[in-house]
Design a protein around this motif. Structure first.
Motif, short mmCIF file in Angstrom:
data_model
loop_
_atom_site.label_atom_id
_atom_site.label_comp_id
_atom_site.label_asym_id
_atom_site.label_seq_id
_atom_site.Cartn_x
_atom_site.Cartn_y
_atom_site.Cartn_z
N TYR A 41 0.75 -1.08 -0.03
CA TYR A 41 0.22 0.37 -0.13
C TYR A 41 0.20 0.74 0.15
CZ TYR A 41 -3.46 3.88 1.71
OH TYR A 41 -3.73 4.90 1.65
N ILE A 42 1.87 1.31 0.95
CA ILE A 42 2.94 2.86 0.89
C ILE A 42 3.78 2.84 -0.66
CG2 ILE A 42 4.17 1.63 2.10
CD1 ILE A 42 2.71 4.99 2.70
N THR A 43 3.94 1.24 -0.44
CA THR A 43 4.49 1.41 -2.02
C THR A 43 4.20 2.13 -2.95
OG1 THR A 43 5.58 -0.47 -1.24
CG2 THR A 43 5.95 0.31 -3.68
N LYS A 44 2.80 2.11 -2.95
CA LYS A 44 1.50 1.98 -4.42
C LYS A 44 1.68 3.53 -3.66
CE LYS A 44 -2.86 1.91 -5.90
NZ LYS A 44 -4.39 1.10 -6.15
N LYS A 45 1.38 4.37 -3.06
CA LYS A 45 0.91 5.91 -3.12
C LYS A 45 2.16 6.30 -2.60
CE LYS A 45 -1.76 7.48 0.57
NZ LYS A 45 -1.62 7.58 1.76
N ILE A 46 3.56 6.25 -2.77
CA ILE A 46 4.35 6.71 -2.43
C ILE A 46 5.57 7.19 -4.36
CG2 ILE A 46 6.69 6.74 -2.76
CD1 ILE A 46 6.38 5.94 0.48
N LYS A 47 4.35 5.26 -5.00
CA LYS A 47 4.80 5.51 -6.61
C LYS A 47 4.27 7.09 -7.45
CE LYS A 47 4.87 3.26 -10.45
NZ LYS A 47 3.77 1.77 -11.45
N GLN A 48 2.39 6.86 -6.66
CA GLN A 48 1.55 7.72 -7.29
C GLN A 48 1.81 9.49 -6.72
OE1 GLN A 48 -1.96 6.67 -5.27
NE2 GLN A 48 -1.98 4.56 -7.19
N ALA A 49 2.30 9.83 -6.16
CA ALA A 49 2.51 10.90 -4.97
C ALA A 49 4.16 11.37 -6.57
CB ALA A 49 3.81 11.25 -3.89
N GLY A 50 5.20 10.61 -6.16
CA GLY A 50 6.39 10.00 -7.59
C GLY A 50 5.70 10.97 -8.59
N GLU A 51 4.91 9.87 -9.25
CA GLU A 51 4.60 10.63 -10.60
C GLU A 51 4.12 11.90 -10.73
OE1 GLU A 51 1.83 7.57 -10.78
OE2 GLU A 51 3.27 5.98 -11.85
N LEU A 52 3.33 12.81 -9.65
CA LEU A 52 3.17 14.11 -9.99
C LEU A 52 4.21 15.27 -9.88
CD1 LEU A 52 -0.72 13.51 -6.86
CD2 LEU A 52 -0.11 13.68 -9.97
N LEU A 53 5.34 14.61 -9.51
CA LEU A 53 6.10 15.66 -8.99
C LEU A 53 7.88 15.18 -9.63
CD1 LEU A 53 6.36 15.61 -4.99
CD2 LEU A 53 5.57 17.63 -6.61
N ASP A 54 7.17 13.89 -11.43
CA ASP A 54 8.09 13.95 -11.95
C ASP A 54 9.38 13.55 -11.00
OD1 ASP A 54 8.79 13.05 -14.71
OD2 ASP A 54 9.66 15.59 -14.95
N ILE A 55 9.30 13.38 -9.98
CA ILE A 55 10.88 11.92 -9.63
C ILE A 55 9.75 10.28 -9.69
CG2 ILE A 55 11.50 11.81 -6.87
CD1 ILE A 55 10.42 14.60 -6.04
N LYS A 56 10.31 9.84 -9.95
CA LYS A 56 10.54 7.96 -10.07
C LYS A 56 11.15 7.36 -9.37
CE LYS A 56 10.80 4.56 -13.46
NZ LYS A 56 11.06 4.44 -15.26
N LEU A 57 10.17 6.73 -8.42
CA LEU A 57 10.49 5.41 -7.92
C LEU A 57 11.04 4.29 -8.53
CD1 LEU A 57 10.47 3.61 -4.64
CD2 LEU A 57 7.58 3.62 -5.08
N LEU A 58 12.31 3.67 -8.27
CA LEU A 58 12.61 2.89 -9.14
C LEU A 58 12.51 1.71 -8.45
CD1 LEU A 58 16.15 4.67 -10.08
CD2 LEU A 58 14.40 4.05 -11.48
N ASP A 59 12.09 1.62 -7.29
CA ASP A 59 12.64 0.17 -6.61
C ASP A 59 11.62 -0.12 -5.43
OD1 ASP A 59 12.22 -2.26 -6.10
OD2 ASP A 59 14.66 -2.70 -7.37
N HIS A 60 11.43 -0.99 -4.21
CA HIS A 60 11.57 -0.94 -2.96
C HIS A 60 11.80 -2.14 -2.22
CE1 HIS A 60 8.27 -0.30 0.73
NE2 HIS A 60 9.70 -0.70 1.14
N LEU A 61 12.77 -2.16 -1.88
CA LEU A 61 14.46 -2.81 -1.26
C LEU A 61 13.20 -3.32 0.15
CD1 LEU A 61 16.78 -2.17 -2.59
CD2 LEU A 61 15.33 -3.93 -3.74
N ILE A 62 12.81 -4.90 0.71
CA ILE A 62 13.16 -5.79 1.12
C ILE A 62 14.17 -6.73 2.13
CG2 ILE A 62 11.66 -6.85 3.24
CD1 ILE A 62 8.82 -5.77 1.48
N ILE A 63 14.33 -5.81 2.75
CA ILE A 63 16.50 -6.28 3.51
C ILE A 63 15.99 -7.18 4.42
CG2 ILE A 63 17.30 -4.96 1.76
CD1 ILE A 63 19.00 -3.77 3.72
N THR A 64 17.11 -8.13 4.15
CA THR A 64 17.20 -9.06 5.77
C THR A 64 18.80 -9.41 5.57
OG1 THR A 64 17.23 -11.33 4.73
CG2 THR A 64 15.04 -10.20 5.90
#
Length: 154
Positions: A118-141
């Motif tokens: 959910y948060i990834t989708k919201k951040i991606k949408q917000a970035g599209e409005l500002l023309d700042i691209k979300l390239l990836d979201h990593l979950i690390i261990t």
């Protein structure tokens, strides 16, 4: 009635400044999720990666060179706060064109939760409005990672 003189020219000045300590030629370039993981994993405190969740953002320029790392939040065992306004406040301040989200799962599982999706989708949408691209979201261990982009989830 007493009057006061207001000086309308006295306003708070806001100045945006980006100060780097690293020459452009010395900045690492990110070409894959594996390179991003290796770089980001090296920023994690070994005593914290399996203890509590932390959320960080890697900001990149148009050539995918690293502008900086923002340590956004630290939380509890099962979550941390991600304020979208703070994500983009930092992105704008860094003059970022691209960015990668990263957070750890202390449980050792790399699978994204519904909240992660959910948060990834919201951040991606917000970035599209500002023309700042979300390239990836990593979950690390401590041993591996999950990439939203590599999995086709972004």
């Amino acid at each position: 009635m007493e009057t006061t003189t207001q000086n309308w020219q006295m306003v708070t000045e806001i100045e945006l400044v980006y100060k780097t300590r690293v020459k452009a030629s010395e900045r690492p370039q990110i070409k894959s999720s594996k390179e991003a993981y290796n770089l980001l994993r090296s920023t994690w405190d070994e005593g914290k990666i399996e203890y509590f969740e932390q959320f960080k953002i890697l900001f990149l320029n148009n050539s995918f060179k690293v502008l900086g790392l923002y340590k956004m939040s630290s939380g509890g065992i099962t979550g941390t706060i991600v304020d979208i306004r703070m994500v983009f406040s930092a992105a704008l301040k860094a003059n970022a064109i691209n960015f990668i989200l990263v957070h750890n799962h202390p449980s050792g599982s790399t699978q994204p939760s519904e909240a992660d999706k959910y948060i990834t989708k919201k951040i991606k949408q917000a970035g599209e409005l500002l023309d700042i691209k979300l390239l990836d979201h990593l979950i690390i261990t401590s041993e591996s990672y999950y990439s939203f982009t590599d999995d086709g989830a972004l």
